[in-house]
Design a protein around this motif. Structure first.
Motif, PDB file in Angstrom:
ATOM      1  N   GLU A 265      -2.560  48.575  62.298  1.00  0.00           N
ATOM      2  CA  GLU A 265      -2.767  47.646  63.374  1.00  0.00           C
ATOM      3  C   GLU A 265      -3.211  46.858  62.396  1.00  0.00           C
ATOM      4  O   GLU A 265      -2.466  44.175  62.344  1.00  0.00           O
ATOM      5  N   PHE A 269      -1.443  42.748  63.384  1.00  0.00           N
ATOM      6  CA  PHE A 269      -1.611  41.275  63.533  1.00  0.00           C
ATOM      7  C   PHE A 269      -1.163  40.622  62.253  1.00  0.00           C
ATOM      8  O   PHE A 269      -0.686  39.415  63.042  1.00  0.00           O
ATOM      9  N   HIS A 272       1.961  38.708  63.657  1.00  0.00           N
ATOM     10  CA  HIS A 272       1.812  38.439  65.134  1.00  0.00           C
ATOM     11  C   HIS A 272       1.038  36.813  64.705  1.00  0.00           C
ATOM     12  O   HIS A 272       2.023  36.020  64.949  1.00  0.00           O
TER      13      HIS A 272
END
Length: 642
Positions: A265, A269, A272
């Motif tokens: 995760e 992130f 991103h």
């Protein structure tokens, strides 16, 4: 039906204030959607709090959300209508609150506010006006010819409608039938065929803006979109349906304990927010509580971006306030030498300007900057101590930039120095602490050499005696090394000493030195006169074992390498004459001494002196003033030996 309808005129100064806000305060008209969504999110927060406080308040809080409608009609979506509605089922407003909050700019007596904004705009900062509904609300007139607001306060039976075209007048009316909460409908300005990037009737554009500015708002942001399903049979009509999408992820990883977030995760992130493909080397999560609260989630990348050495490149730390995106590259949050850090800072309160776009230069930012800097330096030091492979990757990618902190960050210079590593004559990579631990008994200085490459330095005449006597020398080859060594006087009480500057004490026999100086007095004097254009002094050397000569810079002088760096940046820095040191044990030097004593014709010896100086200059990687003359002298001398 409507009652208590009022039509009011904007005061002249209020119209000017509105123009100032629309045309000067906001740098990007996309900001209007962020403002409206932020207002809606605040209204939902307030309703949830009020429902908790007032148990008698009859409101449904089971599905609090924000809706965005593009040209909504009873039968679907009509882009030709060119309307955009942002709706929430939050706390809502009474008629008096609408006048007070939205009418702030429309009331008389705004001259003082207008003057403050003007002064702040000129000074590059504004007053702390964030949080006033009316301020952000008026950004809508950047994109709309007319704005309509319909709102009903939770627990109230009547609603209020406010309408204005933003130029001369506005109307406000009490209406009977309206849902709880607030809706803002924008009648968008005519489409500009040359500006498709600002088409706010395009679902993709709304998705993009929500993703950019409001992705981490804790309330769902929904939008109805048309989906077309191909015809089941050839010749049939495709099926068009309207579906509801939730546009925001609502997942703020920085708000979760690190133990509840997986490495995958965090990696997703990071990719991103950094627009990167590499995996992060390290994740830094922190939370500050007290009078000033904020959370941060930072990443150390594993690969340097292409614009790392571009001073106009992107910093990569994004600023949020209460999960609302404020700016993407907030260079006030980390020092320039940490510009490779990516991540997010989310503050609970922040002194922003009126448009939420530019930070005030105040204590809050300084507090965050100091805290983030210390946390990142600690994380890098931890990599160095416990994860050597990851640290090696970090240093290979960002070491040159990181060392800029030795020049620019005096408060954290020691921490930067301890987290740095360097090549040396003993090791491919060593810390200064490890170097000091290996120092010879009686050694009081940390020796270093600067140059263009490790291979060139390892063959430098300046290192000969250091190698012969077993002294370790740092080999500094980055351009920044030429600068920072002048800013760092010592480490753990051990002074830094260049092997090519000043005089060095390697434990030579002083009595022997005196005897040698007596033998070479005539040569030293003659060479100083002959090479006076190039050197300020000629002396015997204690740092040479196999080379005949080397050039030394004064202790506080500017090295030729540093002067070249200044010239490359457009600054002409004069380089003073340097010192020529001779190896009294070299055959060339002793032969020149003997020839000088025996000969009355010194013209040929003068050419030898030029060659001696030129070879010393070339040996350190320097550039000759007259390469053609040097080549000619060398060719003539070689021809005599054939």
């Amino acid at each position: 039906m409507s009652e208590q309808v009022e039509q009011r005129e904007f005061q002249a100064e209020a119209r000017q204030l509105l123009q100032l806000m629309v045309h000067s305060i906001y740098s990007n008209k996309d900001s209007f959607l962020r403002e409206l969504i932020s207002n809606a999110s605040d209204a939902l927060d307030k309703l949830r709090l009020e429902a908790f406080r007032n148990k008698d308040l009859e409101v449904d809080t089971s599905d609090l959300h924000i809706e965005i409608d593009i040209g909504a009609t009873g039968t679907g979506i009509d882009k030709a209508a060119r309307t955009l509605t942002i709706r929430d089922n939050g706390i809502g407003m009474t008629r008096d609150e609408v006048v007070e909050l939205i009418g702030t700019l429309a009331k008389s007596g705004t001259g003082e506010l207008r003057q403050k904004l003007r002064e702040a705009n000129q000074a590059g900062q504004t007053e702390e006006l964030i949080g006033q509904f009316g301020i952000g609300f008026y950004s809508t007139f950047m994109v709309a010819d007319e704005v309509e607001l319909l709102t009903r306060k939770a627990g109230e039976s009547s609603a209020t409608r406010w309408e204005s075209s933003g130029d001369g007048t506005y109307t406000i009316a009490t209406v009977d039938d309206a849902p709880q909460g607030t809706s803002v409908t924008l009648h968008l300005k005519p489409a500009d065929t040359d500006d498709e990037l600002h088409d706010y009737t395009a679902p993709w554009k709304i998705r993009e803006l929500v993703k950019k500015y409001s992705d981490f708002i804790s309330w769902p942001i929904r939008m109805e979109v048309e989906k077309t399903t191909p015809a089941a049979e050839e010749g049939g009509e495709p099926t068009v349906t309207v579906e509801t999408e939730t546009l925001n992820s609502r997942t703020a990883l920085w708000a979760k304990p690190k133990s509840e977030v997986s490495d995958e995760e965090y990696a997703e992130f990071y990719k991103h927010i950094a627009h990167a493909w590499d995996e992060p080397l390290d994740v830094i999560a922190m939370k500050a509580e007290g009078t000033f609260e904020y959370q941060a989630l930072l990443f150390i990348p594993s690969m340097a971006p292409f614009d790392l050495f571009n001073r106009d490149g992107h910093t990569g730390v994004q600023l949020y306030v209460k999960r609302v995106f404020i700016m993407g590259d907030c260079d006030d949050l980390v020092p320039e030498y940490l510009r490779f850090i990516k991540g997010v800072v989310d503050a609970q309160d922040m002194s922003l300007n009126v448009s939420r776009e530019i930070l005030q230069q105040d204590r809050q930012i300084k507090v965050i900057r100091r805290s983030l800097t210390k946390k990142v330096l600690s994380a890098i030091k931890d990599l160095q101590a416990n994860r050597p492979d990851d640290y090696a990757t970090f240093w290979s990618q960002f070491g040159r930039v990181f060392k800029e902190g030795l020049i620019s960050d005096g408060d954290n210079r020691d921490a930067v120095l301890r987290a740095s590593s360097f090549a040396s004559t003993f090791s491919e990579s060593t810390t200064l602490a490890d170097y000091v631990g290996r120092m010879k008994e009686g050694q009081e200085q940390i020796y270093y050499a600067t140059g263009e490459s490790k291979a060139l330095l390892e063959r430098s005449p300046h290192l000969e005696a250091f190698k012969a006597k077993g002294y370790e020398v740092l080999l500094l080859t980055d351009p920044v090394d030429e600068v920072w060594v002048g800013s760092v006087p010592d480490f753990d009480g051990k002074a830094l000493q260049s092997v090519a500057k000043g005089e060095v004490d390697l434990g030579a026999d002083d009595d022997a030195d005196e005897a040698e100086h007596g033998d070479f007095t005539e040569l030293l004097t003659w060479l100083k006169e002959t090479l006076d254009e190039h050197v300020k002094e000629v002396r015997l050397s204690t740092r040479l074992t196999s080379s005949p000569a080397c050039l030394i810079t004064d202790t506080f002088g500017i090295t030729p390498q540093l002067a070249r760096m200044y010239r490359a940046s457009g600054q002409e820095i004069p380089v003073g004459k340097r010192i020529l040191e001779l190896n009294p044990d070299h055959a060339l030097v002793t032969g020149l001494r003997d020839a000088l004593s025996a000969s009355s014709e010194k013209d040929g010896l003068a050419e030898t002196a030029e060659l001696l100086y030129g070879t010393a200059l070339l040996a350190e990687g320097g550039a000759l003033d007259d390469p053609a003359r040097f080549a000619s002298l060398l060719a003539d001398r070689l021809a005599r030996t054939v």
